[in-house]
Scaffold this active site. Structure first.
Site, mmCIF file in Angstrom:
data_model
loop_
_atom_site.group_PDB
_atom_site.id
_atom_site.type_symbol
_atom_site.label_atom_id
_atom_site.label_comp_id
_atom_site.label_asym_id
_atom_site.label_seq_id
_atom_site.Cartn_x
_atom_site.Cartn_y
_atom_site.Cartn_z
ATOM 1 N N GLU A 193 15.815 8.186 12.901
ATOM 2 C CA GLU A 193 15.957 9.037 14.087
ATOM 3 C C GLU A 193 16.924 8.444 15.093
ATOM 4 O O GLU A 193 17.152 7.233 15.134
ATOM 5 C CB GLU A 193 14.596 9.180 14.800
ATOM 6 C CG GLU A 193 13.679 10.213 14.233
ATOM 7 C CD GLU A 193 12.435 10.357 15.102
ATOM 8 O OE1 GLU A 193 12.371 9.739 16.191
ATOM 9 O OE2 GLU A 193 11.527 11.078 14.683
ATOM 10 N N GLU A 200 8.012 6.321 27.419
ATOM 11 C CA GLU A 200 7.240 6.989 26.384
ATOM 12 C C GLU A 200 5.845 7.289 26.917
ATOM 13 O O GLU A 200 5.182 6.413 27.480
ATOM 14 C CB GLU A 200 7.153 6.081 25.156
ATOM 15 C CG GLU A 200 6.586 6.759 23.931
ATOM 16 C CD GLU A 200 6.653 5.871 22.685
ATOM 17 O OE1 GLU A 200 5.915 6.152 21.741
ATOM 18 O OE2 GLU A 200 7.442 4.895 22.687
ATOM 19 N N GLU A 291 6.793 12.119 18.053
ATOM 20 C CA GLU A 291 5.923 12.356 16.897
ATOM 21 C C GLU A 291 4.774 13.250 17.304
ATOM 22 O O GLU A 291 4.440 13.351 18.489
ATOM 23 C CB GLU A 291 5.361 11.031 16.365
ATOM 24 C CG GLU A 291 4.472 10.306 17.379
ATOM 25 C CD GLU A 291 3.841 9.046 16.817
ATOM 26 O OE1 GLU A 291 4.005 8.801 15.620
ATOM 27 O OE2 GLU A 291 3.176 8.334 17.589
ATOM 28 N N ASN A 293 0.662 13.834 16.288
ATOM 29 C CA ASN A 293 -0.511 13.348 15.566
ATOM 30 C C ASN A 293 -1.543 14.455 15.517
ATOM 31 O O ASN A 293 -1.568 15.328 16.397
ATOM 32 C CB ASN A 293 -1.105 12.108 16.232
ATOM 33 C CG ASN A 293 -0.188 10.900 16.100
ATOM 34 O OD1 ASN A 293 0.579 10.801 15.145
ATOM 35 N ND2 ASN A 293 -0.248 9.984 17.060
ATOM 36 N N HIS A 1265 -41.098 8.608 56.342
ATOM 37 C CA HIS A 1265 -42.442 8.540 56.922
ATOM 38 C C HIS A 1265 -42.356 8.967 58.389
ATOM 39 O O HIS A 1265 -41.458 8.527 59.119
ATOM 40 C CB HIS A 1265 -42.974 7.110 56.826
ATOM 41 C CG HIS A 1265 -44.351 6.962 57.396
ATOM 42 N ND1 HIS A 1265 -45.474 7.419 56.746
ATOM 43 C CD2 HIS A 1265 -44.783 6.412 58.567
ATOM 44 C CE1 HIS A 1265 -46.542 7.152 57.492
ATOM 45 N NE2 HIS A 1265 -46.150 6.541 58.599
ATOM 46 N N ASP A 1297 -42.061 0.037 48.237
ATOM 47 C CA ASP A 1297 -42.572 -1.110 47.488
ATOM 48 C C ASP A 1297 -44.044 -0.856 47.164
ATOM 49 O O ASP A 1297 -44.543 0.262 47.332
ATOM 50 C CB ASP A 1297 -42.360 -2.421 48.260
ATOM 51 C CG ASP A 1297 -43.087 -2.434 49.600
ATOM 52 O OD1 ASP A 1297 -43.920 -1.529 49.836
ATOM 53 O OD2 ASP A 1297 -42.834 -3.349 50.410
ATOM 54 N N LYS A 1328 -37.085 17.664 62.969
ATOM 55 C CA LYS A 1328 -35.641 17.735 63.235
ATOM 56 C C LYS A 1328 -34.999 16.363 63.097
ATOM 57 O O LYS A 1328 -33.881 16.236 62.589
ATOM 58 C CB LYS A 1328 -35.395 18.299 64.635
ATOM 59 C CG LYS A 1328 -35.812 19.765 64.771
ATOM 60 C CD LYS A 1328 -35.565 20.283 66.178
ATOM 61 C CE LYS A 1328 -36.010 21.748 66.303
ATOM 62 N NZ LYS A 1328 -35.820 22.264 67.678
ATOM 63 N N ALA A 1329 -35.712 15.338 63.548
ATOM 64 C CA ALA A 1329 -35.199 13.977 63.395
ATOM 65 C C ALA A 1329 -35.149 13.586 61.923
ATOM 66 O O ALA A 1329 -34.221 12.906 61.473
ATOM 67 C CB ALA A 1329 -36.070 13.001 64.185
#
Length: 1360
Positions: A193, A200, A291, A293, A1265, A1297, A1328-1329
């Site tokens: 070629e 490439e 080429e 593949n 909590h 935990d 809300k908090a």
């Protein structure tokens, strides 16, 4: 999950394929033949040894597949495909991802492949093929091009290619490959070629034999050593995506290479499904195929598949079933993958086996992968080298440079005993070097928007504005709104009237013939005349100018025309908006809208239908010409008739040397001076109407039900310009009456005995007499016309006489489908149904604040994605947020909508957004001016302008410039994203990144279109109540719009002050980090263009900060973000943002990591679940996580409905079905792991978790909590707090935990306990908090800002 897959192969490529397939929920089991140790470790994977199945016995493979109900066989290597495995499987009815023998020729026979490319016009290097060494060498020596690439035509495991440095080396390769058959029969035919020069790259694509879906481009590194030195190999590393190929070149590859190849295969009747791999050279003449593949490349696959977000099994299944066209591929954006191959000593000529491998990571992670190519394990479970290429070390990162460094470091940490490993340390170096050199940073100016030009225009028109000042005007141009004090007028019961107008396509005439001042005057005259219809005095005017490119002198002349009109009417020009939108308007294109506020005494409001009497006079006041009606069609028809408008006018004005354009462009007549004194006096004018829609239609607006009239033109001459138009364009008399004013600009109704029209209104004519309409009258028009045909014929005969042509309507009205929002209590309608507004009773010295804005080129995104329902919210937000900055409460809103082609459904969709925005802003919607203008807009393009009116007590006007001092605190309210500024730069970044609006956003789970269209946040409900309180402590508000942080905050500062912001104290929405990376936008440019996460900034006295934050922190996520400082050097900027670049870099790195998968465990309503869902789906909050599973221990709870509504999978795992806690928790873990959950949030999950579960999820399990731990753990905490007389309570998010609420704390949010509080009231405020704290904690954990130490402490804890 029911499918079983067989993967053929044992290398790194197949390891990566199995790894990716295992992530599919549709795949239950994967068999690998023969597989590898690495594959065996992948979930769902099982190796098949040779005793079970011979990899070379294709019939046995087919039978085994059928017997074992294999859904799909995936063939990794090329050899089985070349030998026909695909054909055998297909014959037996087993789906095969990979072509048959004929299709595999595209790789297996390089001569056939080159001939195929030639036959189908696929760009490739020139070549010849040989079976004789002497002929091959003779050709090399005498070829007309550099014939230095020598290839074995057959399969040679990726090694049968020599790229020779010179002729001698090429001839030597011929002797070895063809003469000595170095690669066996694979080299029996040779291809020589042309040597191509360039980079490439590899572009792989999925195909079903009909359509093609390209993968991201990658670059392999074939040579053994750094700097592309040494012999060719099967590949020593790769990276993806490869930036060396441009988006246009990629599109060319798809069309001219991949799609052309598939079409060629169809033409040659070759069925092909699987991967089509194109190895390309990027030459100066464009991409050329080196080429093809017929399978996945190795090592490209190992760096491509980690970036694929679409289910690989679904893609492969679609390829095999011919359904690929229905599937679109989604890729991780903003992430690079780099892989470094470790090869054994002696490779590529030989390999060293049995060397012990040490330093292998224990497992793959989302950012670090190792795939095995040639690795075995001995009896001691030691990893050994077992081939040439042994493994590949892969790193993923948002920065290509970082990914390359990490992959190289990972490779270096792995050792082979004996002679050691071979690996390159320069993988991807070319890419980031070239990318750095070739990618200059984008700026807003590069995208076509010049902020400096906008500033220059403001300075140029300030004197024009000052020339229109009148009693009542406060301040000047350049603030956040125009201010007008009503007390300086002499009205006892003032009523506010508003008018919005455009000039239509007349602006096109003005632009083409430089009649800029004329059309500016038109705009004002139309709005002011409109206010006269309700009897109002025009007092304040705003303009909106939109263009493709802002030319300051031109825009200044437009404004001068408006200012001239304002002076003539004693109306103040108080502000305006100039929008430069290069992606919406072409250069030179403009449009304008105007908005005028008027005041009328309540007793003088018109029309007075109740005073109408039969015999009342319809009086016509002469127009100055065409005014602004119908220009779109007129100009279109004149152009088609090839009329030169620069020629001398054959009618009025011609004798004075005026051209046709100048006559047609004569400004609209302004009627304020002659009519306003009589309107304010009252008693004679019962109603009046400006003729803008057409004479007949507008006269109809004067007539309530039960009245009619006949317009008589017997004594009313028609201006010659209408005769010229009728003759030149062959217009019918009826179309002139319906679409034009026909010489009458205003029509009044006066008592029959009135002499006003004779004594005080020059040029006035009696047009008709008001009459009662008979009850038996037909349904015909209440307006009849006589003697007009004769009049028009008399003036048109000279020009050929009128014809039959009709003109379409330009001004549009929405149908009844559009439903305006319920107005405020102060809003009411006059007799004609027009909305007016009373001054609210609580204002003693009211100031009116006027604001205008547009949506910019965000509209383009709405139009391109056909998502137009939210831009109206943006429009309202941009206007009302501005007037908030003056301390005002929004009262009303009006809009302007102009389009190329009238599509009522689209207009209604846009209008619905405006109505919703007005509702959110607590504003009455007054009206919308709508026009279809094909000369100005493309068919599916529209523009929007908005006008907001607000009111404030004079004592509450902001900013308090003199009160702002160093030490004052800045409180930031977060934005919802980009809002509505800087979108021209967004478009430029999208183009550079090669991304479409339907592509997945690189910074969230939504598409780019969805993300970029998130509406601008409206801050009215958050702030109005606070602003109306005395001593609220807010000294100034800055709306962060065009000009970003850098230019908006200084609008509320004296020149001797500056501000210092800290980017660590506010969330940078990921969209900005992505824009910075994709567009290489500098931090300075980012701050000058965008809000960077702060939609509104408050300047607050230090003593008032807590009071303001108590109102805004939880519902608005407000935070202290900086402070006011003294500005010692006037040359230094007034806005300094500390830690900004670090924040951008941190966010960019986060985007390169996978989003955390979160499960939420609930027992009830799931309000905190909803807060987590909302936060994770709001990319602006920066929570790098997604809720992927909800588990409830109770059926039928509201939280499950919330999950279903959000489309989140949910399960009910009842504790009642299990013998004990441990067994129950083990089932929870099984489900969590099945969903690949990373983090678990407990949101009201009323179960005590077992120790094994807590240990399993340690550091990944958090709970909220409702108390300020360590106070009051456990239950009934609010009762305890109230009984103890606490002054505050709140909530805590903590790691779980083994204790009861004893884990390390991530975030706390306090809530004051108020006098008279009970449990319910306190609990509601704490909720809300919680909705603030839980998402914040999840963000910190998911983003890696906090973690649990081995000692159980929270490291990197949030400082707030």
């Amino acid at each position: 999950m029911s499918h079983r897959v067989l993967v053929i192969g044992s290398g790194g490529r197949e390891h990566a394929i199995c790894w990716k397939l295992s992530q599919s929920p549709k795949v239950a089991q994967i068999f690998a033949l023969p597989g590898s140790y690495g594959i065996q470790q992948v979930a769902k994977c099982q190796n098949l040894d040779a005793k079970t199945l011979d990899p070379k016995d294709f019939e046995a493979i087919a039978k085994w597949s059928k017997d074992n109900k294999i859904t799909l066989v995936v063939v990794g290597p090329e050899d089985p495909l070349a030998l026909g495995l695909g054909d055998v499987l297909q014959k037996e009815g087993v789906a095969c991802f990979g072509p048959g023998k004929q299709g595999a020729q595209i790789e297996a026979d390089k001569k056939w492949a080159k001939d195929f490319m030639l036959r189908h016009g696929i760009p490739t290097a020139r070549y010849e093929s040989f079976t004789d060494t002497d002929k091959a060498k003779a050709f090399i020596r005498n070829a007309p091009y550099q014939a230095l690439v020598v290839k074995a035509a057959g399969l040679a495991a990726g090694k049968g290619v020599v790229v020779a440095a010179n002729v001698e080396e090429a001839c030597q390769a011929v002797d070895e490959i063809l003469g000595d058959l170095k690669y066996g029969q694979a080299g029996a035919t040779l291809v020589v070629e042309e040597l191509l020069e360039g980079e490439e790259i590899s572009v792989l694509a999925f195909t079903d034999g009909k359509s093609v879906r390209p993968m991201l481009p990658a670059q392999d590194h074939k040579r053994l050593g750094n700097g592309d030195s040494g012999p060719n190999t099967g590949g020593m590393g790769a990276y993806c995506p490869c930036p060396l190929i441009s988006q246009p070149a990629l599109e060319l590859v798809q069309r001219a290479v991949l799609e052309r190849a598939v079409q060629g295969l169809i033409k040659e009747r070759i069925n092909y499904q699987g991967v089509l791999y194109a190895g390309l050279m990027l030459t100066r003449d464009g991409p050329r195929v080196l080429e093809f593949n017929c399978r996945f490349g190795d090592p490209e696959t190992q760096v491509i598949l980690p970036l694929l977000e679409t289910d690989l099994f679904e893609v492969m299944e679609s390829c095999c079933s011919g359904q690929l066209e229905k599937l679109s591929l989604q890729w991780r954006s903003g992430v690079s993958a780099v892989g470094v191959i470790l090869a054994s000593a002696g490779y590529p000529e030989t390999s060293t086996k049995g060397c012990v491998i040490t330093g292998l990571p224990a497992e793959n992670t989302p950012t670090q992968l190792v795939f095995h190519s040639g690795l075995a394990v001995n009896e001691k479970k030691e990893a050994l080298t077992n081939g040439g290429r042994v493994l590949i070390a892969i790193a993923l990162d948002g920065s290509l440079k970082e990914a390359a460094a990490k992959a190289t470091k990972l490779a270096g940490s792995i050792s082979f005993s004996g002679t050691g490993a071979q690996y390159r340390t320069d993988i991807a170096q070319k890419a980031f070097k070239i990318a750095k050199t070739n990618a200059p940073g984008l700026s807003y100016k590069d995208s076509g928007v010049d902020i400096d030009a906008g500033d220059a225009l403001v300075q140029r028109i300030k004197p024009l504005s000052r020339g229109t000042q009148r009693p009542g005007v406060l301040g000047g141009l350049g603030g956040f709104g125009g201010l007008f004090r009503l007390k300086e007028l002499s009205y006892k019961e003032p009523i506010i009237a508003e008018a919005t107008q455009g000039v239509g396509a007349k602006i096109q005439l003005a632009l083409q013939h430089e009649l800029y001042e004329n059309v500016g005057y038109d705009l004002f005259a139309l709005t002011a005349n409109d206010l006269l219809e309700v009897g109002a005095e025009p007092v304040a005017f705003l303009d909106y100018i939109a263009c493709g490119k802002l030319l300051v002198p031109l825009a200044a002349q437009l404004v001068k025309g408006m200012a001239d009109g304002c002076r003539d009417a004693r109306c103040a020009l108080v502000g305006g908006e100039t929008a430069e939108m290069p992606s919406l308007y072409a250069p030179g294109q403009h449009d304008m809208a105007g908005y005028c506020v008027g005041i009328v005494e309540q007793s003088r409001i018109l029309p007075r239908y109740d005073l109408y009497q039969p015999g009342d006079l319809l009086i016509g006041l002469p127009s100055s010409g065409l005014h602004c009606a119908g220009f779109n069609e007129i100009l279109t028809q004149l152009t088609a008739a090839k009329v030169n408008l620069k020629e001398l006018s054959p009618v009025e004005g011609g004798e004075d040397g005026l051209s046709l354009a100048q006559v047609l462009g004569t400004p609209t007549r302004l009627y304020v001076k002659e009519l306003l004194p009589h309107l304010q006096k009252g008693g004679e004018i019962k109603s009046l109407v400006q003729v803008t829609h057409g004479l007949i239609k507008d006269v109809q607006r004067l007539l309530p039900e039960g009245y009619e009239t006949t317009l008589d033109f017997g004594a009313v001459p028609v201006p010659k310009i209408f005769g010229w138009l009728a003759g030149k364009l062959k217009l019918s008399a009826q179309t002139l009456l319906e679409r034009h004013n026909c010489g009458i600009g205003m029509v009044l109704i006066l008592p029959q005995t009135s002499q006003l029209w004779r004594t005080s209104l020059p040029g006035a004519k009696v047009l008709g007499i008001l009459q009662k309409r008979a009850k038996t009258a037909s349904s015909g028009s209440p307006v009849q016309v006589k003697n007009f045909v004769e009049q028009i014929q008399s003036v048109a005969t000279k020009f050929g006489g009128p014809g039959e042509r009709i003109l379409p309507e330009e001004l549009k009205e929405l149908s009844a489908k559009s439903s305006p929002t319920t107005p405020r209590a102060e809003c009411f309608e006059n007799a004609a149904g027009r909305r007016l507004t009373r001054i609210p009773d609580n204002y003693k010295d009211p100031i009116l604040i006027l604001g205008t804005d547009g949506v910019g080129t965000k509209l383009k995104i709405a139009q391109q994605t056909n998502r137009n329902s939210s831009v109206g919210i943006d429009l309202v937000a941009m206007c009302v947020n501005d007037i908030l900055c003056n301390g005002a409460e929004p009262l009303s809103f009006s809009s302007y909508y102009a389009c190329g082609q009238w599509q009522e459904e689209l207009a209604i969709e846009v209008d619905a957004g405006v109505q919703e925005g007005s509702r959110q802003a607590n504003s009455s919607f007054i009206s919308s001016h709508s026009a279809a203008l094909p000369l100005l807009y493309e068919p599916k393009v529209y523009d929007l302008a908005g006008f907001a009116l607000g009111i404030a007590e004079r004592s509450g006007i902001l900013p308090l410039l003199d009160a702002i001092q160093p030490g004052d605190v800045l409180i930031g309210l977060p934005s919802s994203g980009v809002h509505s500024n800087g979108f021209s730069l967004v478009h430029a970044v999208l183009k550079r990144a090669g991304l479409g609006l339907n592509d997945k956003a690189p910074f969230s789970v939504k598409t780019l279109g969805e993300e970029l269209l998130v509406p601008t946040k409206i801050y009215v409900q958050a702030l109005v109540a606070l602003l109306t309180r005395p001593n609220h402590g807010i000294k100034a508000l800055a709306h962060i719009t065009g000009g970003g942080l850098s230019e908006n905050i200084p609008r509320v500062l004296r020149k001797d002050l500056a501000v210092r912001l800290d980017a660590n104290k506010f969330q940078l929405p990921p969209v900005f980090a992505w824009l910075a990376a994709a567009g290489n936008i500098s931090s300075t440019e980012l701050q000058r263009t965008y809000n960077c996460g702060l939609g509104l900034v408050l300047v607050v006295a230090p003593t008032e900060v807590e009071k303001v934050l108590n109102e805004l922190r939880y519902p608005q996520r407000a935070a202290v973000v900086g402070e006011v400082v003294a500005r010692k050097d006037p040359k230094k900027p007034q806005v300094v943002v500390q830690n900004f670049e670090a924040s951008v870099t941190r966010t960019q790195k986060l985007l390169s990591t996978p989003r955390k998968r979160v499960a939420v465990l609930i027992s009830g309503t799931g309000s905190n679940l909803q807060a987590l869902i909302d936060a994770t789906r709001d990319s602006a909050q920066g929570v790098h996580a997604d809720v992927v599973l909800v588990i409830s221990n109770k059926p039928g709870v509201l939280g499950l409905e919330r999950a279903a509504k959000a489309g989140i999978p949910s399960l009910v795992v009842s504790h009642k079905d299990f013998a004990n806690r441990e067994v129950y928790d083990a089932e929870l873990t099984r489900n969590l792991k099945g969903a690949r959950v990373d983090l678990v949030c407990l949101a009201g999950f009323m179960r005590i978790l077992s120790s094994p579960f807590v240990k399993e999820w340690r550091g990944r399990l958090i709970n909220i909590h409702p108390s300020l731990l360590p106070k009051y753990p456990g239950l009934h905490v609010q009762k305890q707090a109230l009984e103890a007389g606490e002054k505050e309570s709140g909530c805590t998010v903590h790691f779980v935990d083994e204790g009861v609420d004893t884990g390390a704390i991530l975030v706390q949010a306090s809530v004051p306990i108020l006098p008279g509080d009970n449990e319910e009231a306190l609990t509601q405020r704490i909720h809300k908090a919680e909705h603030w704290a839980f998402p914040r904690a999840l963000a910190l954990l998911a983003n890696g800002s906090v973690r649990l130490s081995p000692e159980g402490k929270c490291l990197g804890k949030d400082g707030q």
